[in-house]
Design an enzyme around this catalytic site. Sequence first.
Site, mmCIF file in Angstrom:
data_model
loop_
_atom_site.group_PDB
_atom_site.id
_atom_site.type_symbol
_atom_site.label_atom_id
_atom_site.label_comp_id
_atom_site.label_asym_id
_atom_site.label_seq_id
_atom_site.Cartn_x
_atom_site.Cartn_y
_atom_site.Cartn_z
ATOM 1 C CG HIS A 65 -0.172 0.005 2.497
ATOM 2 N ND1 HIS A 65 0.263 1.146 3.309
ATOM 3 C CD2 HIS A 65 0.168 -1.116 3.303
ATOM 4 C CE1 HIS A 65 0.889 0.650 4.093
ATOM 5 N NE2 HIS A 65 0.829 -0.737 4.353
ATOM 6 C CG ASP A 66 -0.501 4.198 1.335
ATOM 7 O OD1 ASP A 66 -1.211 4.818 0.827
ATOM 8 O OD2 ASP A 66 -0.672 3.457 2.320
ATOM 9 N N GLY A 98 4.996 -1.111 2.560
ATOM 10 C CA GLY A 98 4.239 0.139 2.249
ATOM 11 C C GLY A 98 4.958 1.305 2.452
#
Length: 260
Positions: free
Chosen positions: A121-122, A139
């Site tokens: 994520h991200d 992440g």
Amino acid sequence: MSNIHPSAVIEEGARIDPSVRIGPFCVVGAGVTLKAGVELKSHVVVTGETEIGEETVVFSFAVIGEIPQDLKFKGEASRLVIGKRNRIREHATMNCGTEGGGGLTRIGDDGLFMAGCHIAHDAIIGDRVIVVNSAAVAGHCVLEDDVIVGGLSGIHQFVRIGQGAIIGAVTMVTNDVIPYGLVQAPRGHLDGLNLVGLKRRGVARSDITALRAAFQMLAQGEGTFHDRARRLGEETESDYVRQIVAFVMADTGRHFLTPK
């Protein structure tokens, strides 16, 4: 003849260009956008608010756009945007973003994501990035253009890897990596410059010489790592060295991998 195999499951609301090819037993969620020339081989899952750019090919058993592997995630709106002409191989996984990271995971153009690799994520991934088999990018990481991550390597959350750097196989990267750096060893350390990559990209000999001198100053000069980088910025005439200086001087609060 339809480009979508009859066994594929396409949820209502998915936006699919007429040229897209979808193989047997794929699942495409309602929030997905597949642009012109995308191909999903068999058994691919694309879900969430995910956009896949033109001519990207996703191979069997990849899972693209699932929710983050983050206990703080509470179902907030988040996205995954994948650029053009990527190759995403078997069993690769890419997750959407989180509220804490801006809600977006972004993949650039012309990347190769080999079997079993993970993009968390991200993460922000640049163009022409290669992530080799079973490597994991945690992440909030940033991988700039032309980075290579070797097989079975792990990139710690929030790490930045500068343009053109290469990470050797079976390497753990816990701190930021300067542009054009070479990192290897199980607990990764900065072991030199990615000279092979520089030569393959046609970088002038004068710039490679300047980069070698810059590396020596960063490795052995007086003062802190930031002090050495600041002096480099004052003395160099090479744009490549200036790129390293700008990367080091960016105020992120993170430490850098340094030579032993």
